[in-house]
Design an enzyme around this catalytic site. Structure first.
Site, PDB file in Angstrom:
ATOM      1  N   ASP A  17       0.872  -1.161   0.000  1.00 29.26           N
ATOM      2  CA  ASP A  17       0.000   0.000   0.000  1.00 29.26           C
ATOM      3  C   ASP A  17       0.925   1.230   0.000  1.00 29.26           C
ATOM      4  O   ASP A  17       2.125   1.099   0.255  1.00 29.26           O
ATOM      5  CB  ASP A  17      -0.875  -0.026   1.260  1.00 29.26           C
ATOM      6  CG  ASP A  17      -1.688   1.234   1.425  1.00 29.26           C
ATOM      7  OD1 ASP A  17      -2.386   1.627   0.463  1.00 29.26           O
ATOM      8  OD2 ASP A  17      -1.626   1.832   2.520  1.00 29.26           O
ATOM      9  N   ASP A  19      -0.134   5.266   0.810  1.00 32.22           N
ATOM     10  CA  ASP A  19      -0.405   6.261   1.855  1.00 32.22           C
ATOM     11  C   ASP A  19      -0.591   5.579   3.203  1.00 32.22           C
ATOM     12  O   ASP A  19      -1.414   4.673   3.356  1.00 32.22           O
ATOM     13  CB  ASP A  19      -1.664   7.065   1.510  1.00 32.22           C
ATOM     14  CG  ASP A  19      -1.476   7.935   0.279  1.00 32.22           C
ATOM     15  OD1 ASP A  19      -0.315   8.227  -0.057  1.00 32.22           O
ATOM     16  OD2 ASP A  19      -2.483   8.327  -0.341  1.00 32.22           O
TER      17      ASP A  19
END
Length: 228
Positions: A17, A19
């Site tokens: 991932d 952010d």
């Protein structure tokens, strides 16, 4: 104890991932939503609390049901693009050495954001961009659907059981689990439900992530345990 997926002797991959996992963008996201809310005369704190747990279109439906959702989205995108150009971004401790240590073709980014913003943020923080990047425009179903992580695995030529997902958010954790992958959580004070392993910070996970892709695979891992 929670069993970890995987095949003995198979090449292994890491799917990140972005952010909250590799880049600290919390202040940027809060500022973008505050600016957007103020344009519509809405309480920024209320709007941000909703935005944290829903996708933008769902947020608009809750906080501004009488407004044109497409116009709301267009204005939000403008603010996000401006923030990429002018905002201050920081890579989490450990991210540069981790990503630069991974061999090309063995890792990917899986984000609910858009590719041009990810590339802009990575350029600002000096992080390398991998060959495979699955963004919001690449899939019809976003996290917590397994589709984003399954697409990344397919583009890498990997089997789901040979992939390690690194996440910080519940929706991303569920996405990785539903894809049949190993999921480790980072950058949260407590383990997200379902993770096979939890680390307080990304930095604490670096050694173990590199060991996953290059060393022998452990048969079992402690569920929701620290990375020590």
């Amino acid at each position: 104890m929670i069993s970890e997926p995987g095949r003995s002797g198979a090449m292994r991959y890491v799917l990140f991932d972005v952010d909250g996992t590799l880049i600290d963008a919390v202040d940027n996201q809060r500022l973008v939503w505050r600016t957007w809310a103020e344009r519509y005369g809405l309480d920024p704190d209320v709007v941000y609390r909703v935005a944290l747990r829903t996708r933008p279109m769902e947020t608009f439906a809750q906080v501004a049901p009488d407004r044109d959702a497409q116009k709301c989205l267009a204005e939000l995108h403008e603010l996000e693009d401006e923030d990429v150009r002018t905002g201050t971004y920081t890579a989490f401790d450990g991210a540069p050495e981790l990503l630069n240590a991974l061999r090309p073709g063995a890792w990917a980014l899986v984000t609910s954001n858009y590719e041009h913003r990810v590339r802009g943020r990575f350029a600002r923080t000096g992080l390398p961009v991998p060959e495979v990047l699955v963004d919001a425009a690449a899939v019809k179903e976003g996290k917590p659907s397994p589709v984003p992580y399954l697409q990344a695995a397919a583009r890498l030529g990997a089997q789901p059981e040979d992939c390690l997902v690194i996440e910080d958010a519940p929706s991303g954790v569920q996405s990785g689990l539903r894809a049949g992958m190993t999921v480790w959580g980072v950058n949260t004070p407590a383990a997200v439900d379902g993770v096979h392993r939890h680390f307080d910070t990304l930095h604490e996970a670096v050694r173990d992530i590199l060991a996953f892709v290059s060393g022998p695979r452990p048969h079992r891992l402690e569920g929701s345990a620290t990375g020590q």
